[in-house]
Design an enzyme around this catalytic site. Sequence first.
Site: not given
Length: 175
Positions: A164, A43, A102
Amino acid sequence: MEQKKENILISKEQIDTRVAELGKLISEDYKNKNLYVLSLLRGSFIFTADLVRNITVPTKIGFMTTSSYGHGEISTGVVKIVNDIPDDIKGLDVLIVDDIVDTGITMDFVVNHVKELGAASVNCCVLLDKPERRKVDIKPNYCCFEIPDVFVVGYGLNYGDYYRNVPYVFNWEEN
């Protein structure tokens, strides 16, 4: 996807501006240090590439792959190292770069792993911080944007291994 409308949360221009600001700040903070940027794949690869191009101090770069999601969309809470840090980081000032924090479980795991490997210092830098979902006590040292608890994609963040490459961050709204 066809029944959903893109809701752009953070534009490419906003990202470019904030990444440049963070690069300048990191350059100042790491002046006269041994900076090692550790990018958490997959990511963060786009964010890391843009960030390091804005860092002006000598920088080593490495990559690490972890997994806590398996094949689902909800974290298992167990972090596994898929590909470990390829370099000896003992005595280096490590900046862990990720796309999003998160729950904080992965970042907390990686911070502790890096400390165990003998880094001189460990800080973390994220594109997005989602504090409402935090399950461990961790706060990024550097953050581009704090966001609410919504599912986001783009600029490195994926949905089903796609999106992405989108140059901004968005979520979907039902039509």
